[in-house]
Design a protein around this motif. Structure first.
Motif, PDB file in Angstrom:
ATOM      1  N   TYR A 252       0.869  -1.179   0.000  1.00 16.58           N
ATOM      2  CA  TYR A 252       0.000   0.000   0.000  1.00 16.58           C
ATOM      3  C   TYR A 252       0.904   1.227   0.000  1.00 16.58           C
ATOM      4  N   ASN A 253       0.623   2.162  -0.857  1.00 13.36           N
ATOM      5  CA  ASN A 253       1.501   3.335  -0.912  1.00 13.36           C
ATOM      6  C   ASN A 253       0.735   4.577  -1.330  1.00 13.36           C
ATOM      7  N   THR A 254       0.666   5.545  -0.432  1.00 16.00           N
ATOM      8  CA  THR A 254       0.055   6.845  -0.746  1.00 16.00           C
ATOM      9  C   THR A 254       1.016   7.909  -0.227  1.00 16.00           C
ATOM     10  N   PRO A 255       0.796   9.194  -0.540  1.00 15.21           N
ATOM     11  CA  PRO A 255       1.755  10.221  -0.102  1.00 15.21           C
ATOM     12  C   PRO A 255       2.015  10.233   1.401  1.00 15.21           C
ATOM     13  N   GLN A 256       1.023   9.873   2.229  1.00 19.59           N
ATOM     14  CA  GLN A 256       1.231   9.973   3.678  1.00 19.59           C
ATOM     15  C   GLN A 256       1.274   8.631   4.395  1.00 19.59           C
ATOM     16  N   MET A 257       1.201   7.562   3.677  1.00 13.64           N
ATOM     17  CA  MET A 257       1.188   6.261   4.334  1.00 13.64           C
ATOM     18  C   MET A 257       1.730   5.187   3.400  1.00 13.64           C
ATOM     19  N   MET A 258       2.724   4.434   3.902  1.00 17.86           N
ATOM     20  CA  MET A 258       3.221   3.303   3.126  1.00 17.86           C
ATOM     21  C   MET A 258       3.149   2.064   4.022  1.00 17.86           C
ATOM     22  N   ILE A 259       2.688   0.946   3.453  1.00 19.20           N
ATOM     23  CA  ILE A 259       2.586  -0.289   4.228  1.00 19.20           C
ATOM     24  C   ILE A 259       3.391  -1.381   3.510  1.00 19.20           C
ATOM     25  N   LEU A 260       4.257  -2.045   4.273  1.00 21.12           N
ATOM     26  CA  LEU A 260       5.043  -3.153   3.732  1.00 21.12           C
ATOM     27  C   LEU A 260       4.579  -4.453   4.367  1.00 21.12           C
ATOM     28  N   LYS A 261       4.660  -5.533   3.586  1.00 19.41           N
ATOM     29  CA  LYS A 261       4.339  -6.862   4.139  1.00 19.41           C
ATOM     30  C   LYS A 261       5.653  -7.590   4.380  1.00 19.41           C
TER      31      LYS A 261
END
Lengths: 106, 537
Positions: free
Chosen positions: B520-529
């Motif tokens: 998941y990647n947006t300007p204010q939040m990135m999520i890695l698995k």
């Protein structure tokens, strides 16, 4: 019957205000339904029964806000015993009881 | 045909409500509904949103959601009425729970104003005075009150609704000491207690002592004791944890032990002038002088003086500063404003004698001026913070909630307090703000594979909880503990400054070089698995 007219008038005022402050007529209607069914009707019925000599306007004002907490409390206590009682449908059921009380009780 | 007087009253009330709604929502598109929470991005609003959503899903207010540290009665933490109310309203209307938490609190402040209108109309037979009081209360000048809603203290904020009800029902009980009137007083006090206990304890003390000191002969001991017993009975599920938590000086009462010193960053110290506007003090004192010998005003005067003693004298000597006095502050000006309204009414009546205008026209103008004054206050006072929670961040948490298994654990870099609970997963937050945190982050950036100290989100403290019927236990302090970041399933990055963008970027890069993938990647939040295959960084 006079109190019921005041309840309907209050619901209409809530709807008119919410129409302006929400994003669609649907949202306004649904929120008005919740406020009327879960807050206003049970509360007004309770105030009508316990303080019958209040003016109608005072009954609906007090009923709206007292109703919110009373309904929440009534549904909260059974949940302590393990029932899934905090459901909007039970809130609406109390609203229907309130409507009958307002309608039938002079 | 509706009387002119009634029409004026209805128009005034609708104007008040519209102004209050406009004041609260003007900064937020003027709308009640949004796609993300409105309040500041902090532990209180986030955990409450999470708990209220759980109540809506489960239909029960009994248990803490499983994504907290474990199962236990929700009632051990705090009374849940505002969470239940938000869940019911949201479920009944099909709207977001976080919108309803804010909306219910807004309605509580409107309700306090309108219930004071009923009090003055009913008890003092003076609708104009009631409208002036309502005009003052619908959007109070006191900044502390507005601060409460902006930081998500919905429960504290909402307790103000019950004070006019408590006063009104006390007056009714005194006037006619019958059980139906006692029941209404019981309802209002118990509702306030389950909304936020500390304010209700003070309210109960004030009203109870008034009844015992001045009305015991009129009401009779039997009814007084019966009313008190009924209140205690209904409050029983929360009373043991309350006494334990707040009187034993454990986590819930940390600040109370510090007397007058409130930690920096928390609410400011209590001074006479930062609780009530000085002009309002003068008007309240004038009202006190004018009504001192009038028996029907005795309860109002007693409540005002009792709160002065409780708030300021206890604060001065450092007794219960945080819970009894700071938390009691919103109620203090709610107690004081009716007297302010009486003071204003007295001044207006005196001035009217020298003005060639009919009395009811002049007083109508005072009501209108009060409403306009609040409208002006609206434009200044509400601007205390605003939303730091963005749609981007909230959607990131929703993504975790909707796209990961329930057993997943997630670690968030840059999250604030209990923010991670929004994911509805067992969550950790990197303790990088602690003294040695920066060093730990640098070690991770340098690939030293040092386990990162994380704070597991949850109510893990020394407070008492109910493990069974009359079985109260301590959970025991877990607090911060060391956990290897490679044991987490997901990593969320929420940059909070330019510096953290650089550091978090490097940590994310290191994780990606091993076996993590961007989900998941947006300007204010990135999520890695995290693939969880050996070393992750």
């Amino acid at each position: 019957m006079k109190l019921l007219k005041h309840v309907c008038g209050t619901a209409l005022v809530i709807l008119a205000l919410l129409w302006y402050f929400t994003r669609s007529a649907g949202e306004a209607f649904r929120l008005t339904l919740a406020l009327t069914g879960i807050w206003l009707l049970p509360g007004t019925a309770l105030v009508h029964v316990l303080l019958p000599d209040l003016h109608e306007l005072e009954k609906v004002v007090l009923g709206l806000f007292l109703g919110s907490s009373i309904v929440a409390l009534i549904l909260y206590f059974p949940s302590l015993l393990g029932f899934s009682s905090i459901r909007p449908m039970f809130g609406y059921a109390l609203g229907i009881i309130g409507l009958i009380v307002i309608w039938r009780r002079k | 045909m509706m009387e002119q007087k009634e029409l004026f009253t209805i128009v005034a009330i609708i104007s008040l409500v519209a102004i209050a709604l406009f004041g609260r929502y003007a900064l937020y598109d003027g709308k009640i509904t949004h796609s993300f929470p409105l309040t500041v991005n902090a532990g209180d609003p986030n955990s409450r949103t999470s708990e209220a959503e759980n109540i809506l899903e489960s239909g029960s207010g009994k248990y803490i959601p499983k994504w907290f540290a474990g199962e236990a009665d929700l009632v051990m933490i705090e009374p849940v009425l505002h969470l239940i109310l938000a869940a019911l309203t949201a479920g009944g209307a099909g709207l977001n729970v976080f919108d309803m938490l804010y909306f219910d609190a807004v309605l509580a402040s409107i309700g306090a104003a309108l219930c004071f209108f009923v009090l003055f109309s009913r008890v003092f037979q003076n609708r104009i005075l009631g409208l002036i009081a309502a005009g003052l209360l619908v959007f109070p000048l006191e900044q502390f009150f507005h601060f409460q809603i902006n930081i998500g203290m919905y429960a504290t904020f909402s307790t103000v609704l019950y004070f006019p009800m408590i006063l009104l029902f006390t007056y009714e009980f005194v006037k006619k000491p019958v059980w139906p009137n006692a029941l209404l007083l019981v309802f209002a006090l118990v509702a306030q207690f389950y909304m936020h206990a500390s304010e209700a304890v003070v309210s109960g003390f004030v009203v109870g002592s008034y009844l015992v000191l001045f009305e015991r002969k009129n009401i009779g001991w039997k009814k007084l004791i019966g009313t008190g017993a009924l209140i205690v009975l209904l409050c029983l599920p929360y009373l043991p944890p309350l006494f334990y938590n707040y009187l034993q000086g454990h986590q819930g009462a940390t600040f109370a032990q510090q007397g007058e010193i409130i930690p920096p960053g928390h609410e400011p110290q209590i001074f006479l002038t930062n609780v009530l506007h000085p002009v309002f003090y003068a008007l309240a004192l004038l009202a006190l002088l004018v009504t001192w010998k009038k028996k029907e005003y005795r309860l109002l005067n007693y409540a005002f003086l009792a709160y002065v003693i409780i708030i300021f004298i206890l604060a001065k000597f450092g007794i219960g500063t945080y819970y009894v006095t700071l938390r009691g502050r919103p109620i203090f000006f709610i107690v004081a404003y009716p007297l302010v309204a009486i003071g204003l009414y007295v001044v207006a009546n005196a001035v009217q004698r020298f003005v060639p205008v009919r009395k009811h026209v002049f007083l109508g103008c005072i009501v209108a001026l009060t409403i306009v004054g609040q409208a002006y206050a609206v434009s200044n006072v509400q601007r205390l913070g605003g939303s730091l929670y963005t749609e981007d961040i909230y959607k990131g948490f929703l993504w975790i909630r909707q796209n990961t298994p329930e057993s997943a654990t997630s670690l968030c870099f840059g999250c604030n307090q209990l923010e991670g609970t929004s994911t509805h997963r067992v969550s950790g937050q990197a303790a990088f703000w602690e003294q040695d945190g920066a060093q730990q982050l640098i070690q991770i950036v340098n690939k030293n594979n040092t386990p990162l100290r994380v704070q597991i989100v949850g109510y893990t403290d020394e407070r008492l909880y109910r493990a069974g019927f009359l079985d109260y236990r301590k959970r025991g302090a877990i607090g911060d503990h060391t956990r290897d970041i490679c044991t987490f399933d997901y990593f969320a990055f929420r940059p909070v400054s330019q510096e953290t963008i650089a550091i978090f970027g490097q940590i994310a890069q290191n994780l990606l070089e091993k076996n993590a993938t961007v989900v998941y990647n947006t300007p204010q939040m990135m999520i890695l698995k995290n693939a969880k295959k050996g070393a992750c960084i």
